[in-house]
Every structure is written in structure tokens, then in C-alpha cells.
Design an enzyme around this catalytic site. Structure first.
Site, PDB file in Angstrom:
ATOM      1  N   SER A  47       8.492 -40.799   2.366  1.00 58.83           N
ATOM      2  CA  SER A  47       9.896 -40.825   2.826  1.00 58.83           C
ATOM      3  C   SER A  47      10.297 -42.264   3.133  1.00 58.83           C
ATOM      4  O   SER A  47       9.444 -43.163   3.188  1.00 58.83           O
ATOM      5  CB  SER A  47      10.039 -39.986   4.097  1.00 58.83           C
ATOM      6  OG  SER A  47       9.389 -40.637   5.177  1.00 58.83           O
ATOM      7  N   ASP A  85      10.509 -39.154  -1.376  1.00 64.18           N
ATOM      8  CA  ASP A  85      11.181 -38.047  -0.681  1.00 64.18           C
ATOM      9  C   ASP A  85      12.526 -38.551  -0.131  1.00 64.18           C
ATOM     10  O   ASP A  85      12.567 -39.594   0.537  1.00 64.18           O
ATOM     11  CB  ASP A  85      10.256 -37.602   0.473  1.00 64.18           C
ATOM     12  CG  ASP A  85      10.676 -36.289   1.098  1.00 64.18           C
ATOM     13  OD1 ASP A  85      11.341 -35.492   0.432  1.00 64.18           O
ATOM     14  OD2 ASP A  85      10.292 -36.063   2.271  1.00 64.18           O
ATOM     15  N   HIS A  86      13.598 -37.837  -0.398  1.00 65.53           N
ATOM     16  CA  HIS A  86      14.928 -38.170   0.134  1.00 65.53           C
ATOM     17  C   HIS A  86      15.386 -39.599  -0.152  1.00 65.53           C
ATOM     18  O   HIS A  86      15.839 -40.309   0.767  1.00 65.53           O
ATOM     19  CB  HIS A  86      14.995 -37.925   1.653  1.00 65.53           C
ATOM     20  CG  HIS A  86      14.887 -36.490   2.020  1.00 65.53           C
ATOM     21  ND1 HIS A  86      15.920 -35.599   1.848  1.00 65.53           N
ATOM     22  CD2 HIS A  86      13.853 -35.764   2.517  1.00 65.53           C
ATOM     23  CE1 HIS A  86      15.525 -34.399   2.243  1.00 65.53           C
ATOM     24  NE2 HIS A  86      14.270 -34.462   2.636  1.00 65.53           N
ATOM     25  N   ASP A 107      18.776 -37.853  -3.055  1.00 66.25           N
ATOM     26  CA  ASP A 107      19.412 -36.867  -2.178  1.00 66.25           C
ATOM     27  C   ASP A 107      20.877 -37.237  -1.975  1.00 66.25           C
ATOM     28  O   ASP A 107      21.221 -38.004  -1.080  1.00 66.25           O
ATOM     29  CB  ASP A 107      18.668 -36.808  -0.838  1.00 66.25           C
ATOM     30  CG  ASP A 107      19.283 -35.791   0.106  1.00 66.25           C
ATOM     31  OD1 ASP A 107      20.310 -35.181  -0.260  1.00 66.25           O
ATOM     32  OD2 ASP A 107      18.741 -35.598   1.208  1.00 66.25           O
ATOM     33  N   GLU A 137      19.534 -32.681  -4.943  1.00 61.06           N
ATOM     34  CA  GLU A 137      19.793 -31.669  -3.898  1.00 61.06           C
ATOM     35  C   GLU A 137      21.259 -31.272  -3.881  1.00 61.06           C
ATOM     36  O   GLU A 137      22.151 -32.112  -3.956  1.00 61.06           O
ATOM     37  CB  GLU A 137      19.374 -32.186  -2.511  1.00 61.06           C
ATOM     38  CG  GLU A 137      19.607 -31.137  -1.416  1.00 61.06           C
ATOM     39  CD  GLU A 137      18.922 -31.452  -0.083  1.00 61.06           C
ATOM     40  OE1 GLU A 137      17.831 -32.041  -0.086  1.00 61.06           O
ATOM     41  OE2 GLU A 137      19.491 -31.088   0.960  1.00 61.06           O
ATOM     42  N   ASN A 268       8.114 -28.126   0.525  1.00 64.23           N
ATOM     43  CA  ASN A 268       7.865 -29.354   1.288  1.00 64.23           C
ATOM     44  C   ASN A 268       7.393 -29.052   2.703  1.00 64.23           C
ATOM     45  O   ASN A 268       8.079 -28.328   3.444  1.00 64.23           O
ATOM     46  CB  ASN A 268       9.169 -30.148   1.416  1.00 64.23           C
ATOM     47  CG  ASN A 268       9.602 -30.804   0.122  1.00 64.23           C
ATOM     48  OD1 ASN A 268       9.080 -30.502  -0.939  1.00 64.23           O
ATOM     49  ND2 ASN A 268      10.561 -31.698   0.214  1.00 64.23           N
ATOM     50  N   ILE A 269       6.263 -29.634   3.055  1.00 64.09           N
ATOM     51  CA  ILE A 269       5.694 -29.404   4.391  1.00 64.09           C
ATOM     52  C   ILE A 269       5.263 -30.745   4.987  1.00 64.09           C
ATOM     53  O   ILE A 269       4.433 -31.447   4.413  1.00 64.09           O
ATOM     54  CB  ILE A 269       4.482 -28.441   4.303  1.00 64.09           C
ATOM     55  CG1 ILE A 269       4.955 -27.064   3.800  1.00 64.09           C
ATOM     56  CG2 ILE A 269       3.790 -28.316   5.666  1.00 64.09           C
ATOM     57  CD1 ILE A 269       3.844 -26.095   3.470  1.00 64.09           C
ATOM     58  N   SER A 271       6.188 -31.353   8.938  1.00 60.91           N
ATOM     59  CA  SER A 271       6.080 -31.146  10.393  1.00 60.91           C
ATOM     60  C   SER A 271       4.796 -30.419  10.795  1.00 60.91           C
ATOM     61  O   SER A 271       4.192 -30.741  11.826  1.00 60.91           O
ATOM     62  CB  SER A 271       7.279 -30.353  10.912  1.00 60.91           C
ATOM     63  OG  SER A 271       8.466 -31.066  10.681  1.00 60.91           O
TER      64      SER A 271
HETATM   65  P1  13P Z   1       9.416 -29.885   7.458  1.00 58.78           P
HETATM   66  O1  13P Z   1      10.033 -30.720   8.524  1.00 58.78           O
HETATM   67  O2  13P Z   1       9.809 -28.450   7.607  1.00 58.78           O
HETATM   68  O3  13P Z   1       7.946 -30.054   7.347  1.00 58.78           O
HETATM   69  O4  13P Z   1      10.069 -30.357   6.051  1.00 58.78           O
HETATM   70  C1  13P Z   1       9.576 -31.474   5.364  1.00 58.78           C
HETATM   71  C2  13P Z   1      10.448 -31.894   4.231  1.00 58.78           C
HETATM   72  O5  13P Z   1      11.341 -31.197   3.788  1.00 58.78           O
HETATM   73  C3  13P Z   1      10.176 -33.201   3.636  1.00 58.78           C
HETATM   74  O6  13P Z   1      11.119 -33.552   2.673  1.00 58.78           O
HETATM   75  O1  G3H Z   2      12.275 -34.692   5.170  1.00 55.52           O
HETATM   76  C1  G3H Z   2      11.807 -35.386   6.053  1.00 55.52           C
HETATM   77  C2  G3H Z   2      10.336 -35.624   6.092  1.00 55.52           C
HETATM   78  O2  G3H Z   2       9.726 -34.763   7.001  1.00 55.52           O
HETATM   79  C3  G3H Z   2      10.063 -37.065   6.388  1.00 55.52           C
HETATM   80  O3  G3H Z   2      10.333 -37.357   7.697  1.00 55.52           O
HETATM   81  O4  G3H Z   2      11.757 -39.394   7.708  1.00 55.52           O
HETATM   82  O5  G3H Z   2      10.348 -38.778   9.680  1.00 55.52           O
HETATM   83  O6  G3H Z   2       9.288 -39.629   7.576  1.00 55.52           O
HETATM   84  P1  G3H Z   2      10.446 -38.894   8.197  1.00 55.52           P
HETATM   85 ZN    ZN Z   3      13.088 -32.813   3.068  1.00 52.96          ZN
END
Ligand code: 13P
Ligand code: G3H
Ligand code: ZN
Length: 324
Positions: A47, A85-86, A107, A137, A268-269, A271
Site C-alpha cells: 500500500s 494496493d490502492h 483506485d 474499483e 484482501n486481508i 487487518s
Molecule cells: P482489511 O482491513 O479488511 O484487512 O482489508 C484490507 C484491504 O482491503 C487491503 O486493500
Molecule cells: O486497504 C488498506 C490496507 O489495509 C493498507 O493499509 O494504508 O494502513 O497500509 P495501510
Molecule cells: Zn483495500
């Protein structure tokens, strides 16, 4: 590798590829160990926050090292994708493509519809020259998406997906059907309470919206963000060892299992891994207050994350044995 073949097989096979975020060595080791032991394909996600925290160059070479580590662990043909990611700008996506990422997400979900298409198309045109796949997205998740703050979630509109996918040329589409980022996915007033445990029971995902989208785009790879289930055993360990996570709640695993059998082929996991890490570290701090060698608390945290990732792969996503 990019995601094209991974997704085609996952859609056909009725399972989902795990997309795990990583920010540090222990997390990456745990992901690779879990995937090597289960022979699961995997998407390693970076990310913007991870880039800021750990440095993009370091993360990229860590991912390259991870492929060699996987082989050392006896995984002969590792299937590993390095994914942004994003991504929120063309320039960021371009820099990741140029730098050797095999997949990127643009995104544009917070932008007006036409601007989202235009930005996604620009990224697709650039990335495809280098055989890098692009996730887009459509629809807005509740909560915080990196720097994109959505006041309210709004579900993806099924009537828009054909036009969006065709005109943008994206390879996969992240949709909004009720998941959200972080460990507080629903406000208590959106949930009911289990009378026995007092724990929050979240509302179900909008499977009707998912079905509509699948009908419009048969076989097209769909992505679910915000798919941590916030295991209550970790929340309880954290809360009983000096932490404070009141009413943290996630997406029940049965619902993710159901989604993984559909056109959803990337889940996506992030947290859940943070919770596993924090629970294990807090436990060591409380039980062994004299401990000050980080390996003595990061080690148990790593072991806990391996257990978590294997559980997700085998019991939730069904991706075990798909990368023999
Ligand atoms: P969680 O916060 O549910 O783990 O989602 C992670 C995520 O979507 C990363 O892009
Ligand atoms: O989608 C978000 C991911 O969990 C990444 O989170 O921006 O805190 O690294 P972060
Ligand atoms: Zn995400």
C-alpha cells in the site's frame, strides 16, 4: 507473475487468491511460509502506507527475495504476484510498473464515473505494454481507503459494470457489497448482538448485488477489499493484555467462503494479520515483562501469522494446492 492466469483458474475452480499486505520482514516470512506449506498462489500487496513505512525499493527486493525463500522452503514453482494496493495516481502506478511490480491497482472509486474510467484506461494502456495487470474499483467502501475517505459506502451499481470494464480495459474489478477496511467494519447500531456472548453480529454482505454483477460480466474477475474477519480470539487476547479494541467487528468467514466460490477471485486481508501480530506481542509483554529482544516477541507474532494465513488459505479461500 501477473494475475491473469491466477484469476482465470480461480474463477473456474471456485476459489479465491489470497491478497495479503506486507510492511515488514516477519509478515512477509509468514505469508511465504504459509503459502509454501499449503502450495497456494499469493498476491503480495504493497500500500502507499507500506511504501512510506518501509521504502518501496526495500519492499520490492524483499518480494524478490521471497521467491527464493519460497524455493528454499521446498515450493518448487512459487506463484507470487507483487501488487500495488490502492494506487491513487497514474504516476504512482507507472513507477510501480517501471519498478517491476507485476500488477497494480488504480483506485479511482472516489472520482466521478467518467474520470474513474479515464484514469483507469490510462493506467491500463501503460501497464499492458509491460504485461502488468490492472485492478480497478467501482463503488465506494465505507471507512478509510488509504488517503481516500468515503463518508458513506455505496454499493457498486450492476448496471455500470459492463460499460466500466469494457471502456477502461481493466483486468479485474473491486466492488462494494458491504465490506470495509480496518477492524471496525460496522457501527454497533448497524449490527445485532449475540445474547449469549454480547458480541456484535454484523449485517450480511449484499450477495444479490454480487449475483447481478456476475450475470452482467460472466467469468470476469471480481475483487473484495476489506475482507478481514477480525477474529474475536485475537480481539479478546488484545483486550485482556492491556489493549483496548471495543466492539471491533469484521466479515464472518462463512460469507467470505461463499464469495470465494463465486466470481470473487481475490480477497484482501490485512487487518487480521495486524491483530494476530499485536495479540502475540501483547501476550509476550504481559507474560514476560523482562523480555527485550525483539526476536522473542516478533518470533511468536510471526508464528501466529503463519497459523492465521494457513487458516485463511485452507478454510476460507480454498486456494491450497492450487500452485503445486
Ligand atoms: P482489511 O482491513 O479488511 O484487512 O482489508 C484490507 C484491504 O482491503 C487491503 O486493500
Ligand atoms: O486497504 C488498506 C490496507 O489495509 C493498507 O493499509 O494504508 O494502513 O497500509 P495501510
Ligand atoms: Zn483495500
Amino acid at each position: 507473475m501477473n494475475t491473469r492466469e491466477m484469476f482465470a483458474k480461480a474463477v473456474d475452480g471456485g476459489y479465491a487468491i489470497p491478497a495479503f499486505n506486507f510492511n515488514n520482514m516477519e509478515q512477509l516470512q509468514a505469508i511465504i511460509k504459509a503459502c509454501a506449506e499449503t502450495k497456494s498462489p499469493v498476491i503480495l500487496q504493497v500500500s502507499s502506507g507500506a511504501r512510506k513505512y518501509a521504502n518501496q525499493t526495500l519492499l520490492r527486493y524483499m518480494a524478490e527475495g521471497a521467491v527464493e525463500y519460497a524455493k528454499e522452503l521446498g515450493w518448487e514453482h512459487p506463484q507470487i504476484c507483487l501488487h500495488l494496493d490502492h494506487g491513487d495516481t497514474f504516476e504512482l502506478c507507472k513507477s510501480c510498473v517501471d519498478f517491476g511490480f507485476s500488477s497494480v491497482m488504480i483506485d479511482g472509486s472516489s472520482l466521478p464515473y467518467e474520470e474513474n474510467i479515464a484514469l483507469t484506461k490510462k493506467v491500463v494502456e501503460y501497464a499492458h505494454q509491460f504485461d502488468v495487470t490492472v485492478e480497478a474499483e467501482l463503488g465506494v467502501l465505507a471507512g478509510v481507503e488509504d488517503d481516500v475517505v468515503a463518508e458513506e459506502s455505496h454499493y457498486t451499481k450492476p448496471e455500470e459494470v459492463i460499460d466500466f470494464a469494457t471502456r477502461s480495459g481493466c483486468d479485474s474489478l473491486a466492488i462494494s457489497i458491504g465490506t470495509s477496511h480496518g477492524a471496525y467494519k460496522f457501527k454497533p447500531e448497524q449490527c445485532t448482538r449475540d445474547p449469549q456472548t454480547g458480541k456484535l453480529v454484523p449485517p450480511p454482505l449484499a450477495f444479490d448485488v454480487l449475483e447481478e454483477i456476475e450475470k452482467k460480466l460472466p467469468g470476469f474477475p471480481i475483487v473484495l477489499h476489506g475482507s478481514s474477519s477480525v477474529p474475536q480470539e485475537y480481539v479478546d487476547i488484545i483486550n485482556s493484555h492491556g489493549g483496548n479494541l471495543p466492539d471491533a467487528v469484521g466479515i464472518p468467514e462463512e460469507q467470505l467462503r461463499k464469495a470465494a466460490k463465486s466470481a470473487v477471485c481475490k480477497i484482501n486481508i490485512d487487518s487480521d494479520s495486524r491483530l494476530a501480530f499485536t495479540a502475540a506481542v501483547r501476550k509476550v509483554f504481559v507474560e514476560k515483562p523482562g523480555e527485550f529482544d525483539p526476536r522473542k516477541y516478533c518470533g511468536p507474532a510471526r508464528d501466529e501469522m503463519v497459523r492465521l494465513y494457513k487458516h485463511k488459505i485452507i478454510e476460507v479461500l480454498g486456494s491450497d494446492g492450487k500452485a503445486e
